[in-house]
Scaffold this active site. Structure first.
Site, PDB file in Angstrom:
ATOM      1  N   LYS A 167       0.843  -2.083  -0.454  1.00 19.29           N
ATOM      2  CA  LYS A 167       0.085   0.223   0.200  1.00 19.29           C
ATOM      3  C   LYS A 167       1.040   1.400  -0.209  1.00 19.29           C
ATOM      4  CE  LYS A 167      -3.447   2.782   0.636  1.00 19.29           C
ATOM      5  NZ  LYS A 167      -4.120   3.101  -0.953  1.00 19.29           N
ATOM      6  N   GLY A 168       0.285   2.341  -0.987  1.00 17.54           N
ATOM      7  CA  GLY A 168       1.475   3.491  -0.460  1.00 17.54           C
ATOM      8  C   GLY A 168       1.370   3.789   0.559  1.00 17.54           C
TER       9      GLY A 168
ATOM     10  N   CYS B 276      -0.374  11.282  -7.478  1.00 18.84           N
ATOM     11  CA  CYS B 276      -0.596  12.599  -6.502  1.00 18.84           C
ATOM     12  C   CYS B 276      -0.569  13.939  -7.123  1.00 18.84           C
ATOM     13  CB  CYS B 276       0.548  11.872  -5.698  1.00 18.84           C
ATOM     14  SG  CYS B 276       0.442  11.270  -4.817  1.00 18.84           S
TER      15      CYS B 276
ATOM     16  N   GLY C 194      -8.362   7.514  -0.438  1.00 21.44           N
ATOM     17  CA  GLY C 194      -7.143   8.899  -0.081  1.00 21.44           C
ATOM     18  C   GLY C 194      -6.031   8.481   0.355  1.00 21.44           C
ATOM     19  N   LEU C 195      -5.735   7.795  -0.017  1.00 13.49           N
ATOM     20  CA  LEU C 195      -3.670   7.366   0.167  1.00 13.49           C
ATOM     21  C   LEU C 195      -4.491   6.920   1.803  1.00 13.49           C
ATOM     22  CD1 LEU C 195      -2.684   9.066  -2.808  1.00 13.49           C
ATOM     23  CD2 LEU C 195      -2.842   6.829  -2.868  1.00 13.49           C
TER      24      LEU C 195
ATOM     25  N   THR D 165      -7.898  -4.973  -8.323  1.00 15.34           N
ATOM     26  CA  THR D 165      -9.041  -5.051  -8.209  1.00 15.34           C
ATOM     27  C   THR D 165      -9.817  -6.201  -7.421  1.00 15.34           C
ATOM     28  OG1 THR D 165      -9.263  -3.307  -8.958  1.00 15.34           O
ATOM     29  CG2 THR D 165     -11.600  -4.477  -8.665  1.00 15.34           C
TER      30      THR D 165
ATOM     31  N   GLY E 216      -3.970  -3.262 -14.483  1.00  9.95           N
ATOM     32  CA  GLY E 216      -5.292  -3.071 -15.056  1.00  9.95           C
ATOM     33  C   GLY E 216      -6.384  -4.028 -15.328  1.00  9.95           C
TER      34      GLY E 216
HETATM   35  C1  LIG Z   1      -8.886   0.626  -3.258  1.00 10.60           C
HETATM   36  C2  LIG Z   1      -8.032   0.441  -4.044  1.00 10.60           C
HETATM   37  C3  LIG Z   1      -6.266   1.563  -3.400  1.00 10.60           C
HETATM   38  C4  LIG Z   1      -5.208   1.731  -4.571  1.00 10.60           C
HETATM   39  N1  LIG Z   1      -4.455   2.703  -3.777  1.00 10.60           N
HETATM   40  C5  LIG Z   1      -2.862   2.299  -4.717  1.00 10.60           C
HETATM   41  C6  LIG Z   1      -2.224   3.272  -3.649  1.00 10.60           C
HETATM   42  O1  LIG Z   1      -1.728   2.537  -2.830  1.00 10.60           O
HETATM   43  N2  LIG Z   1      -0.987   3.714  -4.731  1.00 10.60           N
HETATM   44  C7  LIG Z   1      -1.160   3.522  -6.176  1.00 10.60           C
HETATM   45  O2  LIG Z   1       0.047   3.489  -6.785  1.00 10.60           O
HETATM   46  N3  LIG Z   1      -2.041   2.470  -6.495  1.00 10.60           N
HETATM   47  C8  LIG Z   1      -2.976   2.060  -6.099  1.00 10.60           C
HETATM   48  N4  LIG Z   1      -4.083   1.879  -6.417  1.00 10.60           N
HETATM   49  C9  LIG Z   1      -3.870   1.239  -7.732  1.00 10.60           C
HETATM   50  C10 LIG Z   1      -3.667  -0.186  -7.812  1.00 10.60           C
HETATM   51  O3  LIG Z   1      -2.438  -0.024  -7.253  1.00 10.60           O
HETATM   52  C11 LIG Z   1      -4.117  -0.637  -9.267  1.00 10.60           C
HETATM   53  O4  LIG Z   1      -2.750   0.533 -10.180  1.00 10.60           O
HETATM   54  C12 LIG Z   1      -5.065  -0.328 -10.126  1.00 10.60           C
HETATM   55  O5  LIG Z   1      -6.917   0.013  -9.632  1.00 10.60           O
HETATM   56  C13 LIG Z   1      -5.751  -0.715 -11.371  1.00 10.60           C
HETATM   57  O6  LIG Z   1      -5.587  -2.316 -11.730  1.00 10.60           O
HETATM   58  P1  LIG Z   1      -7.055  -2.918 -11.183  1.00 10.60           P
HETATM   59  O7  LIG Z   1      -7.732  -2.747 -12.443  1.00 10.60           O
HETATM   60  O8  LIG Z   1      -6.479  -4.296 -11.279  1.00 10.60           O
HETATM   61  O9  LIG Z   1      -7.343  -2.742 -10.135  1.00 10.60           O
HETATM   62  C14 LIG Z   1      -5.549   1.554  -5.563  1.00 10.60           C
HETATM   63  C15 LIG Z   1      -6.756   0.641  -6.340  1.00 10.60           C
HETATM   64  C16 LIG Z   1      -7.440  -0.184  -5.420  1.00 10.60           C
HETATM   65  C17 LIG Z   1      -8.527  -0.263  -6.510  1.00 10.60           C
END
Ligand SMILES: Cc1cc2nc3c(=O)[nH]c(=O)nc-3n(C[C@H](O)[C@H](O)[C@H](O)COP(=O)(O)O)c2cc1C
Ligand SMILES: Cc1cc2nc3c(=O)[nH]c(=O)nc-3n(C[C@H](O)[C@H](O)[C@H](O)COP(=O)(O)OP(=O)(O)OC[C@H]3O[C@@H](n4cnc5c(N)ncnc54)[C@H](O)[C@@H]3O)c2cc1C
Ligand SMILES: Cc1cc2nc3c(=O)[nH]c(=O)nc-3n(C[C@H](O)[C@H](O)[C@H](O)COP(=O)(O)OP(=O)(O)OC[C@H]3O[C@@H](n4cnc5c(N)ncnc54)[C@H](O)[C@@H]3O)c2cc1C
Ligand SMILES: Cc1cc2nc3c(=O)[nH]c(=O)nc-3n(C[C@H](O)[C@H](O)[C@H](O)COP(=O)(O)O)c2cc1C
Ligand code: FES
Ligand code: FES
Lengths: 307, 262, 307, 262
Positions: free
Chosen positions: C48-49, C133, C75-76, C269, C246
């Site tokens: 997690k970021g 961000c 919101g990170l 996801t 994605g």
């Molecule tokens: C609930 C949630 C939280 C996320 N938090 C971050 C994050 O903290 N930092 C980041 O770079 N991407 C974050 N992402 C983006 C994912 O890492 C990913 O790039 C994005 O969801 C697309 O991939 P997916 O379609 O497989 O989910 C988050 C995505 C979701 C759904």
């Protein structure tokens, strides 16, 4: 008895009897849907994008389905200005349709020549400028990705015609508001958005892209959340009316776009799934307004309350 | 133009006829009334996309049989999501259907006999076509090719086709081993007759080549990915011999072989 | 007997045993998934970021479902650098995981301070820079929407650490290739993409946005075609490895990304829908390579043949 | 931590109990074994999203009843796509389920009696809770409120609750007219007892206020939109009285009322 709500909407001097339009390229020239949708019942019919000369478009396969969406790479196949005015426009006018002609070009001159031609033809009520075409003079990125290139197209078209102008924005930009403002400053009376999002599908069996053109435009329910966000951002940043497009399948979808700030909406991919979609959506919108005692569009448009 | 039907049809039967291959019988008098051999319908195969169901787009299927008694049959093979869902439909359920659509076979063949060629599910429209030609007094021979014997339709179903049925399989497990074009060429060498074909594009190209060689007219029914099925999206086009493209859903699916750029 | 394919992949000097990683923010700090996915089995765990200081994140509602996708506006929220190094990292290292720490900041200095802190901590194998961000100093558009702002962040982080660097690109830009090239020129060893697409959902009943934050990030199958397109465009334009993200739900999705040019992929996801998704995808990828006689990743990566 | 179950459970019954409201009985010994009152499960309500099915995300439901005999029951109301699909599931079919999850009620209430308050589907976890408290010798009163009488569960089902059941409806069509908080306040005025509540947030806020007024302990079970149900997405949070947020799926769904920022 409930009073019938007034769903008319004014877009750049043109008054539509209701806010439901077809999206360019998804409704042919209206005639294909004659069995299902009387064109005069729609707020307006937006016709398939036309270029100065006829275009053959891209080789097939041109479409494929994706999760809650579809890709198309039609490549802007169309009959060209002349045949449009001669063969397509008269039928629509006979039917009593309000006609919005969608135009496209490789260079600024093509857009202005089209606008001039349509202006002279009579019968066209509004022009929708598709700026999602590659700007050949500037390396092939779409005009609509750049505020200045967008403005250049709109300005040229504005000079060429007195018709109301709607500029159809490209979604894949970092800052839609600056493009929107540039289009308005250059003379757009209305903004419509969104066009399709460039995307791609891969066929694992053949190890080739599904589309012969590799890249196509994503449309349908999948893009609705992106479209809603862009419409909301634009509607609160410009003074001209905004027309919402993207994944509208039901009256509820349409109403969400109105809330987000759209004064009217266009029905695209939904026409392929249900040829009566535009009529069903219109009926649903009317019902919602009547049931909720909303007298006219202004009672809902842009009334989204943020938390 | 007769009005196109759009609405729900009751499923009478959805029966497996071979590996992955099903016969779907529908109560659909409106489709039966307007349907001609080679025309097709668009079928919603899953839950309503307007309520979030997938797949989004309807799927095209040729009219396999038109009648009797207001019935219409489809013949389909499971190749993906849509056809997979279709195979789970039970009698009594309803299917949303749009059609009949497209430009079918020209059955006024002006000949005493005709050769029908079906590759895989290309067989689907040939039953309606064979029955129509048979009614017109045309003697029909059907050449039906499959990759593997397991895909060849049940005997009792093939028996419905009027005229002669020549089956070929590439694995030799049923009928004659080899491609469907071999017995067709032999038949044409023995006696000329117009050819009407449906199947994968490479097969159609081969069939068109043979027909051209023997100087007989040839109609081909093409497949294409379709979104609308009614001429609006321009998604289904095929290259035309005279340049540009034609819509498979409106100008086709049946074309004269020489119209197509192979 | 079929030889077991070699799925290892080299990313910026780091060798992963397989190309399946978790996507940041969808896999917690690994521990949440311990029952389902042994972290050492993954190519890498992207955490997690984290920011320099803990962040509370946005008020709820923070998520909602959309057609074939979901929105999030977390919101990170995160524990901050210190707690990450103290409470989260040790467990992952004990488990034998390869750890990629995703970092985020409001300004360039925050990124470099984070990189420095992680570098000193030991235990982190790679840094993934989230440039999606808001760039507070430049009016709030994301760093990643601008090649120069992206490069500034990467350059600063590059100076602060010797760790391998992966820059995670923002999808919503007109020209992804120029951002990608800028990131590589500034020192990124690897590029990952895509992050979520800014989007929005409207609740017709309350006439409010569904998310308290109004806008959230769209993820899931809906965005897969957009992600595939961007990965393909970037992979053919840069010399560094690209990590595809994605809408990857299945092994087939993962293989499509490899074909399009991704050297590895991240599962996002999908983890929410099936907590074993990463393992299922890995097993499916292995099976495909074995069944198709592909000896190693290079036999598939980027092998898409256009028409 | 006992292992969380993830897999398919057989549906034993899916029966309508009131307008839009269903009882779903599952053969689920793994869930029954680990489940405690107030914990929940994530249920896949539609076709497999890995094969393109929707909805994408699982939906959370409280454990309505735990047992007997390795059974677990859920009680749910149709409010959207997922619950709509769930209502069509037939006995013998399987449902993919993850659980039990979350932090349930603290049933060691250290009192001779307890007041349970359920608003609408907030009643769901209270059967398991009432049964548990009853087994511990705690005298239970359930206050159950619905908007309209049509939503009140069938008599025979309400009869399963041990202890006293006080029904209120806003339209007065069943039980006492008014909000569920009225009889609760009266009961508290008559005799103090800990309160355990589940329902919409405004109702919980009111209940927490009343409990606070009467200086009795109050546990509340919250709802939230959830993606993962297991602490990873941070999507389900609620504001905490001491600042910041807590995850409803891990630190909750049951919280002490004073932990929540109302
Ligand atoms: C609930 C949630 C939280 C996320 N938090 C971050 C994050 O903290 N930092 C980041 O770079 N991407 C974050 N992402 C983006 C994912 O890492 C990913 O790039 C994005 O969801 C697309 O991939 P997916 O379609 O497989 O989910 C988050 C995505 C979701 C759904
Ligand atoms: C005019 C017309 C008539 C048709 N008539 C029939 C018919 O009578 N019976 C019948 O079974 N089919 C027929 N088809 C083909 C049928 O429409 C497709 O098989 C169907 O759309 C596949 O849907 P799906 O959701 O199952 O597959 P998808 O999930 O859409 O695709 C799954 C896989 O199947 C492949 N695929 C897609 N279409 C075809 C195809 N046409 N042939 C082989 N592979 C394909 C895709 O490339 C993909 O790899 C016809 C097509 C057209 C255009
Ligand atoms: C821990 C927990 C336990 C739960 N236990 C139960 C239970 O035992 N029985 C039960 O019936 N429900 C329960 N819920 C609520 C249940 O999860 C939702 O009703 C369900 O997810 C709705 O899914 P849907 O697809 O039908 O609705 P969606 O299509 O997702 O939403 C449709 C509409 O319903 C609204 N909606 C969504 N969630 C809720 C909600 N929670 N309450 C009211 N309206 C809502 C949405 O805003 C939207 O307008 C619980 C929720 C949580 C978090
Ligand atoms: C097959 C197809 C063809 C299209 N052709 C055009 C076009 O010629 N000009 C144009 O401006 N937009 C065109 N579009 C974009 C649509 O008008 C619309 O902006 C987009 O599809 C998003 O709306 P939807 O999700 O409702 O389909 C086309 C879309 C599709 C699917
Ligand atoms: S399928 Fe739309 S034009 Fe043929
Ligand atoms: S639902 Fe994902 S953290 Fe609670």
């Amino acid at each position: 008895m409930v009073k019938k709500p007034d769903l008319s909407v004014k877009l750049g001097g043109l008054t539509l009897k209701n806010p439901v339009m077809s999206a360019s390229g998804t409704f042919g020239y209206g005639q294909e849907f004659a069995e299902y949708v009387p064109p005069a019942m729609m707020g307006a019919v937006v016709t398939k994008g036309i270029s100065l000369k006829p275009r053959h478009g891209n080789p097939p396969p041109r479409i494929c389905e994706t999760p809650a969406g579809m890709l198309n790479s039609i490549g802007l196949e169309n009959v060209g200005l002349e045949a449009f005015v001669r063969d397509k426009l008269p039928w629509l006018k006979e039917q009593g349709a309000v006609v919005v002609a969608n135009i496209l070009g490789d260079q600024v001159d093509e857009y202005s020549a089209l606008a001039e031609g349509l202006d002279h033809s009579g019968g066209v009520d509004m022009i929708e400028i598709n700026v999602s075409c590659p700007n050949v003079a500037a390396g092939g990125l779409a005009f609509g990705t750049d505020p200045e290139a967008t403005a250049a197209v709109v300005r040229a078209v504005r000079k060429a015609t007195g018709l109301p102008l709607m500029c159809k924005l490209t979604p894949m930009v970092a800052d839609i508001v600056s493009v929107a403002r540039a289009a308005v400053a250059a003379g757009a009376d209305v903004l419509s958005l969104i066009n399709t999002i460039p995307a791609m599908a891969v066929d694992l069996k053949t190890r080739k892209p599904v589309l012969a053109n590799t890249i196509g435009g994503l449309s349908g329910p999948a893009i609705k959340p992106v479209a809603l966000r862009l419409v909301w951002q634009v509607a609160r940043s410009v003074k001209v009316p905004v027309v919402g497009i993207g994944g509208i399948m039901t009256a509820q979808d349409a109403l969400e776009f109105l809330l987000a700030g759209a004064s009217a909406i266009q029905v695209g991919t939904a026409n392929f799934i249900n040829p009566r979609a535009a009529m069903d959506i219109l009926a649903g919108v009317e019902k919602y307004f009547a049931e909720n005692g909303l007298p006219d569009l202004s009672a809902l448009v842009g009334r989204l309350e943020t938390h | 133009m007769s009005a196109t039907f759009m609405g729900d049809c009751s499923v009478l039967e959805n029966r497996k006829l071979a590996r992955d291959t099903y016969l779907l019988r529908l109560a659909a008098s409106e489709l039966a009334a307007g349907g001609r051999p080679g025309m097709f319908v668009m079928v919603r195969t899953g839950p309503d996309p307007e309520k979030g169901g997938s797949p989004l787009l309807k799927r095209p299927f040729g009219l396999h049989r038109i009648g009797p008694d207001g019935e219409v049959s489809l013949l389909y093979r499971v190749v993906g999501v849509g056809t997979g869902l279709l195979s789970q439909v039970r009698p009594g359920e309803k299917l949303e259907i749009l059609g009949p659509l497209g430009h079918g076979f020209d059955t006024d063949v002006k000949a005493a006999s005709a050769y029908l060629v079906g590759g895989g599910m290309g067989l689907a429209p040939l039953l309606a076509l064979a029955e129509d030609l048979h009614r017109r007094g045309v003697e029909v021979t059907v050449f039906y090719g499959e990759r593997e014997g397991a895909y060849v339709l049940a005997e009792d179903h093939l028996a419905l086709f009027p005229g002669r049925m020549v089956v070929t399989t590439e694995d030799g497990a049923a009928g004659r081993q080899g491609l469907v074009t071999a017995p067709l060429a032999e038949a044409l060498a023995a006696q000329a007759a117009p050819v009407l074909a449906c199947g994968p594009k490479p097969m159609l190209a081969a069939v068109a080549g043979i027909a051209n060689e023997f100087c007989v007219p040839c109609q081909v029914s093409l497949e294409a990915s379709m979104a609308c099925g009614m001429g609006a999206c321009l998604g289904c086009v095929t290259s035309h011999a005279q340049g540009g493209y034609r819509r498979v859903c409106v100008e086709g699916p049946v074309f004269e072989a020489e119209e197509i750029k192979w």
